[in-house]
Motif scaffolding. Sequence first.
Motif, short mmCIF file in Angstrom:
data_model
loop_
_atom_site.label_atom_id
_atom_site.label_comp_id
_atom_site.label_asym_id
_atom_site.label_seq_id
_atom_site.Cartn_x
_atom_site.Cartn_y
_atom_site.Cartn_z
N ARG A 37 33.35 7.32 48.40
CA ARG A 37 32.35 6.42 48.42
C ARG A 37 31.25 6.70 49.37
NH1 ARG A 37 35.66 1.36 49.20
NH2 ARG A 37 36.75 1.89 47.62
N GLN A 38 31.56 6.97 50.63
CA GLN A 38 30.62 7.33 51.79
C GLN A 38 29.88 8.62 51.42
OE1 GLN A 38 29.87 5.19 54.20
NE2 GLN A 38 31.21 3.83 53.17
N LYS A 39 30.73 9.79 50.69
CA LYS A 39 29.78 10.70 50.35
C LYS A 39 28.74 10.50 49.36
CE LYS A 39 32.37 14.36 49.19
NZ LYS A 39 33.55 15.47 48.87
N LEU A 40 29.39 9.51 48.22
CA LEU A 40 28.58 9.46 47.22
C LEU A 40 27.25 8.61 47.70
CD1 LEU A 40 27.91 10.00 44.22
CD2 LEU A 40 29.06 7.25 43.99
N LEU A 41 27.43 7.64 48.58
CA LEU A 41 26.18 6.93 48.94
C LEU A 41 25.23 7.79 49.77
CD1 LEU A 41 27.92 3.72 50.15
CD2 LEU A 41 26.20 3.93 48.38
N ARG A 42 25.84 8.67 50.62
CA ARG A 42 24.90 9.82 51.35
C ARG A 42 24.07 10.59 50.26
NH1 ARG A 42 29.09 10.06 55.02
NH2 ARG A 42 29.86 11.75 53.94
N TRP A 43 24.77 11.12 49.44
CA TRP A 43 24.35 11.95 48.08
C TRP A 43 23.22 10.98 47.41
CZ3 TRP A 43 23.96 11.11 42.87
CH2 TRP A 43 23.46 12.04 42.46
N TYR A 44 23.46 9.84 47.21
CA TYR A 44 22.37 8.96 46.51
C TYR A 44 21.22 8.62 47.26
CZ TYR A 44 20.64 4.79 44.49
OH TYR A 44 19.91 3.66 43.59
N ARG A 45 21.29 8.40 48.43
CA ARG A 45 20.26 8.11 49.22
C ARG A 45 19.30 9.24 49.59
NH1 ARG A 45 24.28 5.26 52.95
NH2 ARG A 45 24.19 3.14 52.08
N GLU A 46 19.86 10.40 49.57
CA GLU A 46 19.20 11.79 49.67
C GLU A 46 18.53 12.09 48.47
OE1 GLU A 46 16.98 14.44 51.25
OE2 GLU A 46 18.21 13.26 52.49
N LYS A 47 19.16 12.05 47.27
CA LYS A 47 18.67 12.22 46.05
C LYS A 47 17.62 11.48 45.26
CE LYS A 47 19.29 14.88 41.98
NZ LYS A 47 18.74 16.34 42.20
N PHE A 48 17.94 9.98 45.61
CA PHE A 48 16.90 8.97 44.96
C PHE A 48 16.35 8.11 46.09
CE2 PHE A 48 20.65 9.76 42.02
CZ PHE A 48 19.91 10.07 40.93
#
Length: 55
Positions: A37-48
């Motif tokens: 979840r934490q990895k996805l949120l970091r990825w999401y914030r950077e990507k979008f």
Amino acid sequence: MNWFEYSKLSLKKVSFDKSLLKKELNKSLTMLGQEERQKLLRWYREKFKNKQNKS
């Protein structure tokens, strides 16, 4: 393909619609463990990051 990779793929596919993007993010977060979840949120914030600031 694991849930983390599937979630990233799904988010990319619905990124054209902010509402759909949020729904898909929330759905994905329920399917993942805490660490992913934490990895996805970091990825999401950077990507979008631009999508988050637009209405």
